[in-house]
Motif scaffolding. Sequence first.
Motif, PDB file in Angstrom:
ATOM      1  N   MET A   1      -6.615   0.647 -14.978  1.00  0.00           N
ATOM      2  CA  MET A   1      -5.362   0.210 -14.336  1.00  0.00           C
ATOM      3  C   MET A   1      -4.564  -0.648 -15.325  1.00  0.00           C
ATOM      4  SD  MET A   1      -4.981  -2.191 -10.948  1.00  0.00           S
ATOM      5  CE  MET A   1      -5.540  -0.986  -9.776  1.00  0.00           C
ATOM      6  N   LYS A   2      -3.297  -0.309 -15.496  1.00  0.00           N
ATOM      7  CA  LYS A   2      -2.452  -1.016 -16.476  1.00  0.00           C
ATOM      8  C   LYS A   2      -1.796  -2.254 -15.865  1.00  0.00           C
ATOM      9  CE  LYS A   2      -2.834   2.117 -19.754  1.00  0.00           C
ATOM     10  NZ  LYS A   2      -3.797   1.857 -20.825  1.00  0.00           N
ATOM     11  N   ALA A   3      -1.597  -2.228 -14.550  1.00  0.00           N
ATOM     12  CA  ALA A   3      -0.951  -3.345 -13.843  1.00  0.00           C
ATOM     13  C   ALA A   3      -1.100  -3.067 -12.357  1.00  0.00           C
ATOM     14  CB  ALA A   3       0.528  -3.443 -14.205  1.00  0.00           C
ATOM     15  N   LEU A   4      -0.968  -4.119 -11.553  1.00  0.00           N
ATOM     16  CA  LEU A   4      -0.904  -3.924 -10.099  1.00  0.00           C
ATOM     17  C   LEU A   4       0.330  -4.674  -9.613  1.00  0.00           C
ATOM     18  CD1 LEU A   4      -1.961  -2.869  -7.417  1.00  0.00           C
ATOM     19  CD2 LEU A   4      -3.332  -4.953  -7.216  1.00  0.00           C
ATOM     20  N   LEU A   5       1.390  -3.907  -9.397  1.00  0.00           N
ATOM     21  CA  LEU A   5       2.659  -4.517  -8.990  1.00  0.00           C
ATOM     22  C   LEU A   5       2.910  -4.361  -7.502  1.00  0.00           C
ATOM     23  CD1 LEU A   5       4.732  -3.344 -12.077  1.00  0.00           C
ATOM     24  CD2 LEU A   5       3.695  -5.592 -11.678  1.00  0.00           C
ATOM     25  N   GLY A   6       2.253  -3.401  -6.877  1.00  0.00           N
ATOM     26  CA  GLY A   6       2.446  -3.209  -5.438  1.00  0.00           C
ATOM     27  C   GLY A   6       1.537  -2.121  -4.913  1.00  0.00           C
ATOM     28  N   ILE A   7       1.496  -2.013  -3.572  1.00  0.00           N
ATOM     29  CA  ILE A   7       0.734  -0.937  -2.924  1.00  0.00           C
ATOM     30  C   ILE A   7       1.621   0.306  -2.776  1.00  0.00           C
ATOM     31  CG2 ILE A   7      -0.489  -0.259  -0.813  1.00  0.00           C
ATOM     32  CD1 ILE A   7      -1.987  -2.414  -2.322  1.00  0.00           C
ATOM     33  N   LYS A   8       2.921   0.074  -2.686  1.00  0.00           N
ATOM     34  CA  LYS A   8       3.852   1.190  -2.519  1.00  0.00           C
ATOM     35  C   LYS A   8       3.653   2.207  -3.638  1.00  0.00           C
ATOM     36  CE  LYS A   8       8.576   2.081  -1.254  1.00  0.00           C
ATOM     37  NZ  LYS A   8       9.816   1.531  -0.829  1.00  0.00           N
ATOM     38  N   GLY A   9       3.485   3.438  -3.282  1.00  0.00           N
ATOM     39  CA  GLY A   9       3.305   4.495  -4.268  1.00  0.00           C
ATOM     40  C   GLY A   9       1.852   4.730  -4.646  1.00  0.00           C
ATOM     41  N   MET A  10       0.956   3.866  -4.167  1.00  0.00           N
ATOM     42  CA  MET A  10      -0.466   4.037  -4.468  1.00  0.00           C
ATOM     43  C   MET A  10      -1.052   5.071  -3.506  1.00  0.00           C
ATOM     44  SD  MET A  10      -3.400   1.059  -4.514  1.00  0.00           S
ATOM     45  CE  MET A  10      -2.772   0.082  -5.845  1.00  0.00           C
ATOM     46  N   GLY A  11      -1.812   5.973  -4.008  1.00  0.00           N
ATOM     47  CA  GLY A  11      -2.435   6.981  -3.143  1.00  0.00           C
ATOM     48  C   GLY A  11      -3.634   6.423  -2.403  1.00  0.00           C
TER      49      GLY A  11
ATOM     50  N   ASP B   1       7.313 -12.708  11.771  1.00  0.00           N
ATOM     51  CA  ASP B   1       8.416 -12.614  10.800  1.00  0.00           C
ATOM     52  C   ASP B   1       8.095 -11.559   9.747  1.00  0.00           C
ATOM     53  OD1 ASP B   1      10.518 -13.014   9.116  1.00  0.00           O
ATOM     54  OD2 ASP B   1       9.979 -15.072   8.561  1.00  0.00           O
ATOM     55  N   VAL B   2       8.151 -10.308  10.179  1.00  0.00           N
ATOM     56  CA  VAL B   2       7.798  -9.206   9.274  1.00  0.00           C
ATOM     57  C   VAL B   2       8.850  -9.074   8.168  1.00  0.00           C
ATOM     58  CG1 VAL B   2       7.198  -6.763   9.170  1.00  0.00           C
ATOM     59  CG2 VAL B   2       6.741  -8.051  11.258  1.00  0.00           C
ATOM     60  N   ALA B   3      10.099  -9.325   8.519  1.00  0.00           N
ATOM     61  CA  ALA B   3      11.202  -9.082   7.576  1.00  0.00           C
ATOM     62  C   ALA B   3      11.090  -9.924   6.311  1.00  0.00           C
ATOM     63  CB  ALA B   3      12.537  -9.355   8.258  1.00  0.00           C
ATOM     64  N   HIS B   4      10.547 -11.138   6.427  1.00  0.00           N
ATOM     65  CA  HIS B   4      10.493 -12.026   5.261  1.00  0.00           C
ATOM     66  C   HIS B   4       9.103 -12.101   4.651  1.00  0.00           C
ATOM     67  CE1 HIS B   4      14.002 -13.631   7.610  1.00  0.00           C
ATOM     68  NE2 HIS B   4      14.531 -13.545   6.419  1.00  0.00           N
ATOM     69  N   SER B   5       8.222 -11.188   5.039  1.00  0.00           N
ATOM     70  CA  SER B   5       6.820 -11.296   4.631  1.00  0.00           C
ATOM     71  C   SER B   5       6.452 -10.303   3.535  1.00  0.00           C
ATOM     72  CB  SER B   5       5.913 -11.069   5.845  1.00  0.00           C
ATOM     73  OG  SER B   5       4.565 -10.983   5.425  1.00  0.00           O
ATOM     74  N   ARG B   6       6.057 -10.823   2.375  1.00  0.00           N
ATOM     75  CA  ARG B   6       5.550  -9.936   1.322  1.00  0.00           C
ATOM     76  C   ARG B   6       4.169  -9.413   1.684  1.00  0.00           C
ATOM     77  NH1 ARG B   6       6.200 -14.934  -2.441  1.00  0.00           N
ATOM     78  NH2 ARG B   6       4.476 -16.258  -1.846  1.00  0.00           N
ATOM     79  N   VAL B   7       3.433 -10.187   2.481  1.00  0.00           N
ATOM     80  CA  VAL B   7       2.135  -9.688   2.964  1.00  0.00           C
ATOM     81  C   VAL B   7       2.363  -8.406   3.756  1.00  0.00           C
ATOM     82  CG1 VAL B   7       0.247 -10.157   4.577  1.00  0.00           C
ATOM     83  CG2 VAL B   7       1.002 -11.934   2.985  1.00  0.00           C
ATOM     84  N   ALA B   8       3.362  -8.440   4.642  1.00  0.00           N
ATOM     85  CA  ALA B   8       3.676  -7.232   5.412  1.00  0.00           C
ATOM     86  C   ALA B   8       4.150  -6.125   4.486  1.00  0.00           C
ATOM     87  CB  ALA B   8       4.733  -7.545   6.460  1.00  0.00           C
ATOM     88  N   GLY B   9       4.909  -6.489   3.447  1.00  0.00           N
ATOM     89  CA  GLY B   9       5.411  -5.477   2.516  1.00  0.00           C
ATOM     90  C   GLY B   9       4.292  -4.615   1.960  1.00  0.00           C
ATOM     91  N   SER B  10       3.156  -5.213   1.699  1.00  0.00           N
ATOM     92  CA  SER B  10       2.010  -4.447   1.187  1.00  0.00           C
ATOM     93  C   SER B  10       1.157  -3.862   2.323  1.00  0.00           C
ATOM     94  CB  SER B  10       1.134  -5.336   0.296  1.00  0.00           C
ATOM     95  OG  SER B  10       1.826  -5.679  -0.888  1.00  0.00           O
ATOM     96  N   LEU B  11       0.958  -4.639   3.382  1.00  0.00           N
ATOM     97  CA  LEU B  11       0.099  -4.174   4.488  1.00  0.00           C
ATOM     98  C   LEU B  11       0.677  -2.926   5.160  1.00  0.00           C
ATOM     99  CD1 LEU B  11      -2.539  -5.253   5.951  1.00  0.00           C
ATOM    100  CD2 LEU B  11      -0.979  -6.095   7.717  1.00  0.00           C
ATOM    101  N   LEU B  12       1.991  -2.912   5.317  1.00  0.00           N
ATOM    102  CA  LEU B  12       2.641  -1.776   5.986  1.00  0.00           C
ATOM    103  C   LEU B  12       2.536  -0.495   5.172  1.00  0.00           C
ATOM    104  CD1 LEU B  12       3.545  -3.924   7.951  1.00  0.00           C
ATOM    105  CD2 LEU B  12       5.902  -3.160   7.669  1.00  0.00           C
ATOM    106  N   GLU B  13       2.273  -0.641   3.872  1.00  0.00           N
ATOM    107  CA  GLU B  13       2.001   0.529   3.033  1.00  0.00           C
ATOM    108  C   GLU B  13       0.518   0.890   3.109  1.00  0.00           C
ATOM    109  OE1 GLU B  13       4.251   2.227   1.214  1.00  0.00           O
ATOM    110  OE2 GLU B  13       5.943   0.897   1.668  1.00  0.00           O
ATOM    111  N   ALA B  14      -0.340  -0.131   3.079  1.00  0.00           N
ATOM    112  CA  ALA B  14      -1.784   0.107   2.930  1.00  0.00           C
ATOM    113  C   ALA B  14      -2.422   0.721   4.182  1.00  0.00           C
ATOM    114  CB  ALA B  14      -2.486  -1.209   2.588  1.00  0.00           C
ATOM    115  N   ILE B  15      -2.088   0.183   5.348  1.00  0.00           N
ATOM    116  CA  ILE B  15      -2.777   0.634   6.576  1.00  0.00           C
ATOM    117  C   ILE B  15      -2.525   2.127   6.838  1.00  0.00           C
ATOM    118  CG2 ILE B  15      -2.883   0.333   9.103  1.00  0.00           C
ATOM    119  CD1 ILE B  15      -4.278  -1.941   7.617  1.00  0.00           C
ATOM    120  N   PRO B  16      -1.281   2.595   6.791  1.00  0.00           N
ATOM    121  CA  PRO B  16      -1.081   4.041   7.012  1.00  0.00           C
ATOM    122  C   PRO B  16      -1.745   4.904   5.944  1.00  0.00           C
ATOM    123  CG  PRO B  16       0.988   2.842   7.334  1.00  0.00           C
ATOM    124  CD  PRO B  16       0.006   1.874   6.731  1.00  0.00           C
ATOM    125  N   VAL B  17      -1.740   4.447   4.687  1.00  0.00           N
ATOM    126  CA  VAL B  17      -2.366   5.242   3.617  1.00  0.00           C
ATOM    127  C   VAL B  17      -3.856   5.442   3.900  1.00  0.00           C
ATOM    128  CG1 VAL B  17      -3.133   5.023   1.201  1.00  0.00           C
ATOM    129  CG2 VAL B  17      -0.723   4.785   1.762  1.00  0.00           C
TER     130      VAL B  17
END
Length: 294
Positions: free
Chosen positions: A1-11, A160-176
């Motif tokens: 792994m070269k970097a971990l910048l987000g969950i978005k786009g991760m399979g 407060d989902v709108a201001h949460s970076r935790v949600a930003g990643s969780l909302l990608e991870a759980i459905p994946v």
Amino acid sequence: MKALLGIKGMGGDELSSLVDSAGVYASRVNAGERVDGTLIGVTVGTMFFEASTRTRLSFELAAQKLGAHVLTFIPEHSSMSKGETLQDTVLTVASMGVDVLIVRHATEGIPEAVHGWTARPVVNAGDGISEHPTQAIADCLTLKNRFGSVAGLSVAVVGDVAHSRVAGSLLEAIPVLGGTITLVGPSDLLPSTNLANTDEFDDMLGEADVVYLLRVQRERGAGVDDDYITRYQLGVDRAARMKPEAVVMHPGPINRGVEIAGEVADGPRSLILDQVANGVPARMAVLAAIGAEL
Ligand code: CP
């Protein structure tokens, strides 16, 4: 792994592999095993431009457990107070031979920018309202340990989902990983997504396997009032109406008496301290994956 910048786009395979690796590290640490020296000779620098307890300390512990040197940069004690820019500061630290940078910043995209400036592996430890990927890995491990799998779980993400970076990643991870998400909160605190959502917490209390609470991010402009507490606080009465096996999660820091009652945070449904504990092996898994390609 070269970097971990987000969950978005991760399979799903890549995310599952990190969660599985975190699980192996958790078992080894819990068994009292001295973990291997995967990162002996490597220097990991933590650069947190925003406050943290859990994330910074668990990254530093994870790096130490893998044998790395840890360099802690503290902005308040640095020459940034003399006017040095963020980019010059990052390049200065990188020039000292730091191999991996762990970066938290209040502005979205800064970890990616640091990756570009330094050509070093960077792990996003939380950027603005965008992502907090290692929190999601720790949370998926916590769910896997409790339920055996994330697949099939119904997760209510409340607050407060709108201001949460935790949600930003969780909302990608759980459905994946095969779970489903319902967002719960007042409409001004919910982002625009394709996910199911409701402003009636009570309507879906009895359906969720997981109630994942989020702090109202006052530092990002969100407000909390008595109506919010009445409608969205997970108190003792609401917790009693959850499914018998359902659990309560929260990434921390918690605000007792606001989004969660103290009795619920400390109660038998709460996995909050498991999430904290799993933060260490989750970050070990990420650092080991990065170390394998240094
Ligand atoms: N969950 C989390 O990011 O906590 P800290 O802000 O304490 O690191």
